[in-house]
Design a protein around this motif. Structure first.
Motif, short mmCIF file in Angstrom:
data_model
loop_
_atom_site.label_atom_id
_atom_site.label_comp_id
_atom_site.label_asym_id
_atom_site.label_seq_id
_atom_site.Cartn_x
_atom_site.Cartn_y
_atom_site.Cartn_z
N ALA A 238 0.83 -1.21 0.00
CA ALA A 238 0.00 0.00 0.00
C ALA A 238 0.87 1.26 0.00
N GLU A 239 1.93 1.25 0.78
CA GLU A 239 2.83 2.41 0.83
C GLU A 239 3.52 2.62 -0.52
N ALA A 240 3.97 1.54 -1.15
CA ALA A 240 4.60 1.67 -2.47
C ALA A 240 3.60 2.21 -3.49
N ALA A 241 2.36 1.76 -3.40
CA ALA A 241 1.32 2.25 -4.31
C ALA A 241 1.07 3.74 -4.10
N ARG A 242 1.04 4.18 -2.83
CA ARG A 242 0.84 5.62 -2.53
C ARG A 242 1.96 6.46 -3.12
N ARG A 243 3.18 5.94 -3.13
CA ARG A 243 4.32 6.68 -3.67
C ARG A 243 4.43 6.54 -5.19
N GLY A 244 3.55 5.73 -5.79
CA GLY A 244 3.63 5.49 -7.22
C GLY A 244 4.80 4.60 -7.58
N ALA A 245 5.25 3.80 -6.63
CA ALA A 245 6.44 2.96 -6.83
C ALA A 245 6.13 1.47 -6.84
N LEU A 246 4.86 1.13 -7.04
CA LEU A 246 4.50 -0.29 -7.00
C LEU A 246 4.79 -0.99 -8.32
N GLU A 247 4.47 -0.34 -9.43
CA GLU A 247 4.71 -0.97 -10.72
C GLU A 247 6.20 -1.21 -10.92
N ASN A 248 6.54 -2.42 -11.27
CA ASN A 248 7.93 -2.86 -11.49
C ASN A 248 8.79 -2.81 -10.23
N ALA A 249 8.16 -2.76 -9.06
CA ALA A 249 8.93 -2.76 -7.81
C ALA A 249 9.61 -4.11 -7.63
N SER A 250 10.81 -4.09 -7.12
CA SER A 250 11.50 -5.35 -6.83
C SER A 250 10.89 -5.98 -5.58
N VAL A 251 10.98 -7.28 -5.49
CA VAL A 251 10.50 -7.98 -4.30
C VAL A 251 11.30 -7.51 -3.08
N PHE A 252 12.60 -7.33 -3.24
CA PHE A 252 13.43 -6.86 -2.13
C PHE A 252 12.96 -5.49 -1.64
N ALA A 253 12.56 -4.61 -2.56
CA ALA A 253 12.08 -3.29 -2.16
C ALA A 253 10.79 -3.41 -1.34
N LEU A 254 9.90 -4.32 -1.76
CA LEU A 254 8.65 -4.50 -1.02
C LEU A 254 8.88 -5.13 0.35
N LEU A 255 9.95 -5.89 0.49
CA LEU A 255 10.24 -6.56 1.77
C LEU A 255 11.16 -5.74 2.67
N ALA A 256 11.67 -4.62 2.16
CA ALA A 256 12.68 -3.84 2.88
C ALA A 256 12.25 -3.41 4.28
N ASN A 257 10.98 -3.10 4.48
CA ASN A 257 10.53 -2.62 5.79
C ASN A 257 9.97 -3.72 6.69
N LEU A 258 10.02 -4.95 6.22
CA LEU A 258 9.58 -6.08 7.05
C LEU A 258 10.75 -6.62 7.86
N GLU A 259 10.46 -7.11 9.04
CA GLU A 259 11.48 -7.81 9.81
C GLU A 259 11.49 -9.24 9.29
N VAL A 260 12.56 -9.58 8.57
CA VAL A 260 12.66 -10.88 7.92
C VAL A 260 13.85 -11.64 8.51
N ARG A 261 13.58 -12.87 8.93
CA ARG A 261 14.63 -13.74 9.44
C ARG A 261 15.07 -14.67 8.32
N ASP A 262 16.38 -14.75 8.08
CA ASP A 262 16.92 -15.63 7.06
C ASP A 262 16.96 -17.06 7.57
N VAL A 263 16.63 -18.02 6.68
CA VAL A 263 16.63 -19.44 7.02
C VAL A 263 17.44 -20.17 5.96
N LEU A 264 18.53 -20.82 6.38
CA LEU A 264 19.34 -21.61 5.46
C LEU A 264 18.52 -22.83 5.03
N VAL A 265 18.41 -23.05 3.73
CA VAL A 265 17.62 -24.17 3.20
C VAL A 265 18.55 -25.17 2.53
N PRO A 266 18.07 -26.40 2.32
CA PRO A 266 18.93 -27.43 1.73
C PRO A 266 19.51 -27.04 0.38
N ASP A 267 20.74 -27.47 0.15
CA ASP A 267 21.44 -27.21 -1.10
C ASP A 267 20.59 -27.66 -2.29
#
Length: 137
Positions: free
Chosen positions: A66-95
């Protein structure tokens, strides 16, 4: 991808892939993750974060979109940009569980050979030329 989803579910304290028969789907149901877990992102064996393989806090992600849409930055936004403000824990997954599959050759290298049923309105299995894998050719 099933082993990556299983690792994410285990990290969420929600058991293993064997405990969630539907975990082989590209996304897992939010009910499979305990409340308050937050967001989890797969990290491949070589250390690369894989944002398309994750379990995310739905409300937080909706606020980010919603915030990206308000700024006009939703179209073609990277997934990393959309996740930037979330608290994300990294999980090592099998090779190999997050290996890219952009072509039929990639799929074949990972042991996938079935092309699946013919698409509606066609007479036979589709060829690789009929698909846009969104990546290299």
């Amino acid at each position: 991808a099933a082993s990556a989803v299983g690792a994410l579910l285990a990290a969420a304290g929600s058991g293993s892939a064997e405990d969630h028969p539907g975990s082989t789907a590209p996304t897992a149901r939010s009910s499979a993750v305990p409340a308050g877990t937050g967001s989890l992102m797969a990290v491949s064996a070589d250390g690369r974060r894989q944002p398309l393989v994750g379990l995310y806090d739905t409300a937080a992600l909706q606020r980010s979109v919603a915030e990206a849409a308000r700024r006009g930055a939703l179209e073609n936004a990277s997934v990393f940009a959309l996740l930037a403000n979330l608290e994300v824990r990294d999980v090592l997954v099998p090779d190999g569980s997050t290996d890219d599959v952009d072509t039929w050759d990639d799929a074949s290298a990972l042991g996938v050979s079935a092309r699946g049923p013919a698409a509606a309105g066609t007479t036979g299995p589709a060829s690789a030329a009929d698909h846009d894998f969104g990546g290299k050719r």
